[in-house]
Structures are given as C-alpha cells and as structure tokens.
Enzyme design. Structure first.
Site, PDB file in Angstrom:
ATOM      1  N   HIS A  67       0.872  -1.253  -0.131  1.00  4.51           N
ATOM      2  CA  HIS A  67       0.136  -0.041  -0.087  1.00  4.51           C
ATOM      3  C   HIS A  67       0.972   1.300  -0.006  1.00  4.51           C
ATOM      4  O   HIS A  67       1.479   1.779   1.194  1.00  4.51           O
ATOM      5  CB  HIS A  67      -0.920  -0.025   1.404  1.00  4.51           C
ATOM      6  N   HIS A  69       1.362   5.123  -2.419  1.00  2.88           N
ATOM      7  CA  HIS A  69       0.957   6.171  -3.095  1.00  2.88           C
ATOM      8  C   HIS A  69       2.270   6.675  -3.659  1.00  2.88           C
ATOM      9  O   HIS A  69       2.888   7.577  -3.138  1.00  2.88           O
ATOM     10  CB  HIS A  69       0.026   7.140  -2.436  1.00  2.88           C
ATOM     11  N   LEU A  70       2.531   6.632  -5.255  1.00  4.13           N
ATOM     12  CA  LEU A  70       3.527   7.071  -5.824  1.00  4.13           C
ATOM     13  C   LEU A  70       3.375   8.289  -6.577  1.00  4.13           C
ATOM     14  O   LEU A  70       4.169   8.848  -7.260  1.00  4.13           O
ATOM     15  CB  LEU A  70       4.558   6.030  -6.564  1.00  4.13           C
ATOM     16  N   ASN A 101      -5.161   6.113  -7.028  1.00  2.00           N
ATOM     17  CA  ASN A 101      -5.768   7.262  -6.742  1.00  2.00           C
ATOM     18  C   ASN A 101      -4.905   8.355  -7.472  1.00  2.00           C
ATOM     19  O   ASN A 101      -4.426   9.431  -6.753  1.00  2.00           O
ATOM     20  CB  ASN A 101      -6.062   7.631  -5.426  1.00  2.00           C
ATOM     21  N   ASP A 159      -8.925   2.918  -2.820  1.00  2.00           N
ATOM     22  CA  ASP A 159      -8.434   3.696  -1.865  1.00  2.00           C
ATOM     23  C   ASP A 159      -8.278   4.791  -2.148  1.00  2.00           C
ATOM     24  O   ASP A 159      -8.057   5.537  -3.097  1.00  2.00           O
ATOM     25  CB  ASP A 159      -6.843   2.933  -1.619  1.00  2.00           C
ATOM     26  N   HIS A 186     -11.062   0.589   1.349  1.00  2.00           N
ATOM     27  CA  HIS A 186     -10.830   1.521   2.153  1.00  2.00           C
ATOM     28  C   HIS A 186     -11.913   1.789   2.719  1.00  2.00           C
ATOM     29  O   HIS A 186     -13.031   2.389   2.304  1.00  2.00           O
ATOM     30  CB  HIS A 186     -10.647   3.172   1.380  1.00  2.00           C
ATOM     31  N   HIS A 239      -5.494  -0.533   5.825  1.00  2.00           N
ATOM     32  CA  HIS A 239      -5.307   0.532   7.074  1.00  2.00           C
ATOM     33  C   HIS A 239      -6.328   0.523   8.095  1.00  2.00           C
ATOM     34  O   HIS A 239      -6.950   1.393   8.521  1.00  2.00           O
ATOM     35  CB  HIS A 239      -4.960   1.988   6.602  1.00  2.00           C
ATOM     36  N   ASP A 312       1.211   2.827   3.544  1.00  2.00           N
ATOM     37  CA  ASP A 312       0.183   3.720   3.201  1.00  2.00           C
ATOM     38  C   ASP A 312       1.054   5.153   3.192  1.00  2.00           C
ATOM     39  O   ASP A 312       0.525   6.060   3.523  1.00  2.00           O
ATOM     40  CB  ASP A 312      -0.862   4.143   4.249  1.00  2.00           C
TER      41      ASP A 312
END
Ligand code: DOR
Length: 438
Positions: A67, A69-70, A101, A159, A186, A239, A312
């Site tokens: 998990h 976010h890049l 996202n 997510d 999520h 999460h 996360d």
C-alpha cells in the site's frame, strides 16, 4: 563486477523457513547459492568476490509494501516513480504496490501498462500496480478487471474512497473473484465522516473539530465480511484503525471467511493526542485513534488477525500540508521509516522479530499473490541487510522521498537499511560515511 557477494556472519531471519541464526549468505548472479555457518568463508578471500560484513547485521528477505501512493501519473511534484521506488529501496522494500488514486485514476490497461513499463526501465525496486475497482473511483461502474490483471495489476482498490454502495460492492467482489484478484477496501462510510478532520472522541471535542467516528469503519468492514462470505471472494481491509474492525475480522477469520487485513506503522504508534497541536502531518485517513485501538491493533498484528504491515506512504507537498487542518490533505510518508519504527516495537516486546519480518514479507506478499520472499538456497536474491544498532535522525535531508510530510521528523531511530538487493542487483546502499548517524 563481482562474481559473488558474500554476506558474512549475518543474522539471517526468514520465518518462511523458520530460520533465525548466524550464517553466511552467498549470492551468485541472481540467486542465493549458499546459506550456512561459514558457507562463504572460502570465497571471501577470492578476487572479484565482494564481502559485506556488518557487525550484528540482520539479513532479511526483501520487504513487500502492498500500500503506497507514488503519485504518478499526475502529481509528480509530490512523488514520482523514480523517487518513490528509490525511497522504497532505501526502506528495504524490494516490491511496492502502487495505489490507483493518481491523476488520472489508474482504471485502464493503458495506465497500468505505462506504470509497469516505466518502473521496469528504472530497474530498482519492483512496482506492482493496484488498479481501481470502479471507473474514476466513483463507486459506480466497475473497471475492466480482466484487462487490468492482464496488464499487471495485482489487486483492485478505490483507496482514498470507499465502495459504499452494497450492490456495487457485491458485483465488484464477484467480478474480481472471477480473475482471482484481491479486492482492497478503504473502509469508510462517507456519510458518517463528512467534514471530519480527526478521530471522534474526547480530543476532537476539546479541539472543536468534527470527528470521524470508529463506526464509520466498522459498519463497512461488517457489511463487507458478509458480502465476502456470500461471494467467496478475496477481501482485504486497508489500514485497519479501530478495535471494532479488529473484533469483526477476528470473528470472520475464525469462521474461515477469506479476509485479510493490514495495519500502518502510524496507527500502531500514534493516537489522536498527536493532533492536540493541530499538526497537519498527523492528519491521516483513517485518523489516528485512541490508546485502546492501538493496543488492539498491536495484539491483532502479533496474533495474526491482522496479516501484514503496509506503509500507506502518502506523500504531500507543503502546498497540501502547510495550511490549516481542515484544508490539509490526509496522509504521511512511510517507506523509509517503516522498518526502523517497527524495529522499535520489537525492542519494546510488542511483537517478535520473526513476526515483524513475516508481516513485512511473506504475509504481505500472500495478500496480493506475489511470490513469498525467502532466503532459501536456489531462491532469487532479493533481500535487505539492516544494521539494527545504527541510530540516525529523521531529517528532510536524509529522506529520498520528494515529500517530507511525517510527524517523525527530528526523531532518532535505531536500525538502518545498509543494502537492498533485487534479483542479485544492489538497488540501494547506505553511504556509511555520509550517513553520519547519532
Ligand atoms: O491518509 C491517506 N492518504 N489515506 C488514504 O486513504 C489516501 C492517502 C492519500 O492518497 O494521500
């Protein structure tokens, strides 16, 4: 180029083979070729053999983050594949799953393929895209999951947003299970969290901030468990933050339902008290909860009710964080801090080292169907060497991530990643001279 790398006298910890002992580990080409006491001693003196020796060093299978976010495509000012994967390598993660996202949302084969190709060309830690469940993450029409899986997606998730409609969730579970894709939820009933800035409790009341009640997570997890049982799909909760959700998961697992769950380092370490100074770095979704939630999350992680740890990693720039709390975006970075922070929990006796390693390797990989990282002879050499005694201070300058949004800035931690190897190639190495340390 060396013919072989010998990790001399390391403490190799690999729960997948019940291993925790001092050994030499030899890597030749892409493969672990030897593992055992003094197994590399004869090689160590040869030319073109690289010997890596760190007193008290821990050698672990490569860590897997399911998990992160890049931010690519669309928000490369916060992070991009290059900086994100470098941060991953510096954190000991050989494999990272990227949430969809982005802008645009990863809901198509084209974006999934672009991510796969671009990350492969970078050649560092490996990227595994997670694609959206619904088009545009709007919670309505399902994405073309067969295509997404074919292009390289390892799971689907909206997510950042919850799939709140029960009819959509039912169809999504049915559809995803046709392709054996895990569905990552999520869990947030948005009708119960409108305008919320933090956890709903005594602290939010005192600060005069609108709260996000625990039940907003619990009602979704409860409904989804019922749907997962009905559809027999692979359902995973992102999460987890509440003691109620833990209770529901524990019961579901005891009844043999196919549910898995992850917890973040920040939900294991911090409570809503961190918001007393209105620190936007502590605004996350779901929010930091209370002591009793932290205690229940720790217990659930230790006993396996929660399968794995996921960062996360949510990079944001000063634009989204240097502002008033209600305008700040939720999230904190995690890739480079996860392992040292979690080693701190091992030192406190919250969990054993083998359980921590399992939660960051085999159990995480299993959720998204990646091969289990292992230190077996004959296995691919994807691993991480850690100096558990090296202390360092978390400062913006030492972090590779483009974003520095973490409340842990200024904290001194023990445990530094010294070297990360993916399929026999060194993708990160600590510059011991530059690193300073405390
Ligand atoms: O804190 C969070 N930040 N939670 C999420 O679910 C999304 C993430 C983000 O994308 O910034």
């Amino acid at each position: 180029m060396s013919e072989a790398v010998v990790f001399r006298r390391v403490r190799a910890v690999d729960p997948s083979r019940d291993l925790d002992r001092e050994v030499d580990v030899v890597v030749e080409g892409k493969t672990i070729t030897r593992l055992g006491p003094d197994a590399g001693k004869d090689l160590a003196t040869r030319e073109r053999v690289r010997v890596v020796e760190v007193r008290g060093g821990l050698l672990l299978p490569g860590l897997v983050d399911i998990h992160a976010h890049l931010r690519e495509p669309g928000q490369e000012y916060k992070e991009d594949l290059r900086s994100g994967l470098l941060a991953a390598a510096a954190g000991g993660f050989t494999d990272v799953c990227a949430m969809p996202n982005t802008r645009p949302v990863n809901d198509t084969r084209a974006i999934t393929e672009m991510l796969v190709h671009k990350a492969r060309a970078l050649g560092g830690s490996r990227l595994h895209p997670i694609a959206a469940i619904t088009i545009g993450q709007k919670g309505e029409a399902l994405t073309e999951m067969a295509d997404l899986k074919d292009a390289g997606a390892v799971a689907v998730s909206d997510d950042g947003h919850c799939v709140t409609r029960s009819d959509v969730m039912r169809r999504a579970l049915e559809y995803a299970s046709t392709f054996d894709l895990p569905l990552i939820q999520h869990a947030e009933d948005h009708a119960l969290t409108a305008g919320a800035q933090m956890h709903e409790g005594a602290v939010s009341a005192k600060l005069g901030l609108r709260g996000w009640p625990r039940v907003a997570e619990d009602v979704i997890v409860a409904r989804d468990v019922i749907l997962a049982e009905y559809t027999r799909a692979r359902y995973h909760v992102a999460h987890v933050s509440t003691l109620g959700a833990v209770r529901i998961l524990r019961e579901a697992k005891s009844r043999g339902i196919k549910v898995t769950a992850e917890v973040t380092p920040h939900h294991l370490l911090l409570t809503d008290a961190a918001l007393i100074g209105y620190d936007t770095a502590c605004k996350v979704s779901p929010p930091l909860r209370e002591d009793e939630d932290v205690a229940s999350l720790r217990e659930a992680l230790a006993d396996g009710t929660i399968d794995c740890i996921a960062t996360d990693h949510a990079p944001h720039s000063p634009l989204e964080k240097d502002c008033v709390l209600d305008e700040a975006s939720p999230g904190m970075i995690g890739l480079e801090l996860c392992l040292p922070l979690m080693l701190g929990l091992v030192a406190k006796g919250v969990m054993t080292l083998p359980r921590l390693v399992d939660a960051l390797t085999r159990s995480a990989a299993r959720v998204v169907g990646l091969p289990a990282p292992t230190l077996k002879e004959g296995a691919e050499a994807s691993l991480v060497l850690v100096d558990p005694a090296r202390s360092w201070t978390i400062t913006p300058a030492v972090l590779r991530s483009k974003s520095k949004n973490t409340p842990f800035l200024g904290r001194t931690v023990e445990g530094a990643v010294v070297l990360t190897m993916v399929a026999g190639s060194v993708v990160y190495e600590l510059d011991v001279h530059a690193a300073g340390g405390a």
